[in-house]
Scaffold this active site. Structure first.
Site, PDB file in Angstrom:
ATOM      1  N   MET A 101       0.926  -0.855   0.046  1.00 57.28           N
ATOM      2  CA  MET A 101      -0.236   0.277   0.246  1.00 57.28           C
ATOM      3  C   MET A 101       1.077   1.469   0.029  1.00 57.28           C
ATOM      4  SD  MET A 101      -2.307  -1.812   2.804  1.00 57.28           S
ATOM      5  CE  MET A 101      -3.613   0.028   3.685  1.00 57.28           C
ATOM      6  N   GLY A 189       1.203   4.473   4.477  1.00 62.17           N
ATOM      7  CA  GLY A 189       1.462   3.442   3.710  1.00 62.17           C
ATOM      8  C   GLY A 189       2.210   2.163   4.446  1.00 62.17           C
ATOM      9  N   SER A 190       2.297   0.801   3.643  1.00 64.47           N
ATOM     10  CA  SER A 190       2.701  -0.070   4.273  1.00 64.47           C
ATOM     11  C   SER A 190       2.251  -1.826   3.731  1.00 64.47           C
ATOM     12  CB  SER A 190       2.087  -0.623   5.832  1.00 64.47           C
ATOM     13  OG  SER A 190       0.826  -0.533   5.857  1.00 64.47           O
ATOM     14  N   ARG A 191       1.694  -2.624   4.467  1.00 66.35           N
ATOM     15  CA  ARG A 191       1.070  -3.826   3.418  1.00 66.35           C
ATOM     16  C   ARG A 191       0.723  -4.428   4.545  1.00 66.35           C
ATOM     17  NH1 ARG A 191       6.414  -8.053   2.824  1.00 66.35           N
ATOM     18  NH2 ARG A 191       5.475  -9.801   3.466  1.00 66.35           N
TER      19      ARG A 191
END
Length: 220
Positions: A101, A189-191
């Protein structure tokens, strides 16, 4: 489109800070009469405010699915599809699908299937970049497992990255999950990793852009 409740404080702080910057910008303009600088800084402030607000946007999405479908839990890009050993809960082999993301994606997360929430655990950890191979096991993260009515279980994990340093989740063990219902949010932002049973029919591929609640990851 609406704004997520997790963004309320951040947006207020951004408005105050950018308002003060703009006030200073106007004061500088009255002293120097540099119109170009006033316009440039004003445009920059508007762009920054837009980026903060759009990060917390929640678009309205209508989706349809069958009981055996596994929906995408997050917006982003598919960066991993592989068979791995899942060591926290299953302790056996699963198909891992990872969605990266970016800060420009919608950051709300949704249940990929309906069923009973069997496991919820938060882990403190590092803040490696989200695409680092060890981010799934070493970073700050939350792990949630839902058992489908068929008996199949799906594990999904929110992972903090180098920029994203706050994971929010709103579920607990014993709760009934509904496909497409929001279960959490990750800031900046990350996943999200999803661990599926072997034999799951996948409908996504590497580097595919996916949308939460609209893209089907696969089916049992």
């Amino acid at each position: 489109m609406t704004l997520h409740r997790e963004g309320t404080t951040t947006i207020i702080i951004a408005v105050i800070i950018l308002g003060l910057i703009q006030w200073g910008n106007y004061w500088l303009y009255t002293k120097t009469d540099w119109l170009w600088l006033f316009v440039l800084l004003s445009a920059g402030a508007l762009v920054m405010l837009y980026l903060v607000v759009q990060f917390f946007r929640i678009p309205k999405r209508t989706f349809t699915f069958t009981d055996s479908d596994i929906l995408c839990p997050a917006d982003g890009k598919v960066v991993v599809i592989e068979e791995v050993e899942e060591t926290e809960y299953f302790k056996d082999k699963r198909i891992q699908v990872s969605i990266f993301m970016s800060p420009l994606n919608v950051h709300a997360n949704y249940f990929p299937i309906s069923g009973l929430v069997k496991y919820v655990k938060y882990h403190k950890g590092l803040f490696l970049v989200a695409w680092h191979p060890k981010s799934s096991t070493d970073n700050e993260r939350s792990t949630i497992v839902v058992q489908h009515a068929s008996g199949q279980e799906v594990l999904f994990r929110q992972i903090a990255g180098a920029v994203a340093r706050r994971i929010c989740y709103y579920t607990k063990e014993g709760q009934h999950a509904e496909t497409g219902q929001e279960f959490g949010f990750i800031k900046f932002g990350s996943r999200v990793d999803v661990f599926l049973p072997l034999g799951t029919k996948l409908d996504v591929k590497i580097d595919q852009d996916v949308k939460a609640k609209l893209t089907k990851l696969g089916s049992f």
